[in-house]
Design a protein around this motif. Structure first.
Motif, short mmCIF file in Angstrom:
data_model
loop_
_atom_site.label_atom_id
_atom_site.label_comp_id
_atom_site.label_asym_id
_atom_site.label_seq_id
_atom_site.Cartn_x
_atom_site.Cartn_y
_atom_site.Cartn_z
N TYR A 71 21.43 37.08 28.19
CA TYR A 71 21.72 36.10 27.15
C TYR A 71 20.51 35.20 26.88
N TYR A 77 20.83 33.17 21.78
CA TYR A 77 20.27 32.03 22.51
C TYR A 77 19.13 31.40 21.72
N THR A 80 20.51 29.41 18.85
CA THR A 80 21.25 28.21 19.24
C THR A 80 20.31 27.08 19.66
N TYR A 81 19.34 27.39 20.50
CA TYR A 81 18.49 26.33 21.08
C TYR A 81 17.11 26.23 20.42
N ARG A 123 28.73 23.22 29.00
CA ARG A 123 29.24 23.50 27.65
C ARG A 123 28.97 24.94 27.23
N ASP A 124 28.01 25.61 27.86
CA ASP A 124 27.71 27.01 27.54
C ASP A 124 27.99 27.84 28.78
N TYR A 126 27.62 30.86 29.40
CA TYR A 126 26.66 31.93 29.69
C TYR A 126 25.39 31.41 30.35
#
Length: 198
Positions: A71, A77, A80-81, A123-124, A126
């Motif tokens: 991930y 990933y 998202t970040y 919160r994540d 993975y």
């Protein structure tokens, strides 16, 4: 459609902060109304429905480290970040104008989120703190002195911060991470005025 609604009901009830469990007979229109008005009093349910909800699997499933490492290299990933550490865009919730000295003890209790604003790791699901997940651990290590960043900066809950410290120490013992501070070459001409150069 009814199968999807049954799976979404406990999650929606948790996200809305409901104390009562949504009955399986609730239709999509009622769920939309609950979301729109944000009411915490959802339909009362029978004892059989409560027992079924207790027997359901936990909200957070255990993710293996190999899946977490895949991930970290995936497009999801990166989207998202956006190339930043996982803790950079997180903002803490606290009461009053000054943040408490310590973060909360834990975000997940009995497999379910106990807060509406969990820490960057909780919160994540993975993101798994393990000594083999080097790409994640390096985000919590200072590039200047090689030490683990404080929870005041990363905003991790106390449980995850302890797991982080143990994972970093174990990774260093196994040779995945270096003990030494990374070598940095400085250009000292930036510190010397232009008159002294001539």
């Amino acid at each position: 459609m009814s199968v999807i609604l049954r799976r979404l009901q406990p999650i929606m009830a948790k996200s809305l902060g409901c104390h009562n469990i949504i009955s399986p007979k609730v239709n999509a229109a009622h769920i939309a109304a609950v979301q729109k008005f944000g009411t915490s009093n959802v339909l009362q349910c029978s004892e059989e429905t409560q027992e079924e909800a207790i027997e359901d699997p936990k909200l957070f499933k255990i993710i293996p480290v190999e899946t977490s490492m895949k991930y970290m290299e995936s497009d999801a990933y990166a989207e998202t970040y956006k190339g930043q550490p996982v803790w950079v865009n997180y903002r803490r919730n606290f009461k009053g104008s000054f943040a408490p000295r310590k973060t909360r003890k834990m975000c997940i209790r009995q497999g379910k989120l106990a807060t509406g604003n969990p820490c960057p790791i909780c919160r994540d699901e993975y993101l798994v703190l393990d000594y083999r997940n080097i790409k994640l651990l390096q985000q919590f290590i200072s590039p200047y002195n090689g030490e683990v960043l404080s929870y005041r900066k990363t905003n991790l809950c106390q449980r995850k911060h302890r797991e982080l410290v143990v994972a970093v120490d174990r990774a260093r013992d196994c040779g995945y991470l270096e003990y030494d501070v990374p070598l940095r070459l400085y250009d000292y001409l930036e510190y010397i005025p232009a008159q002294q150069e001539s």
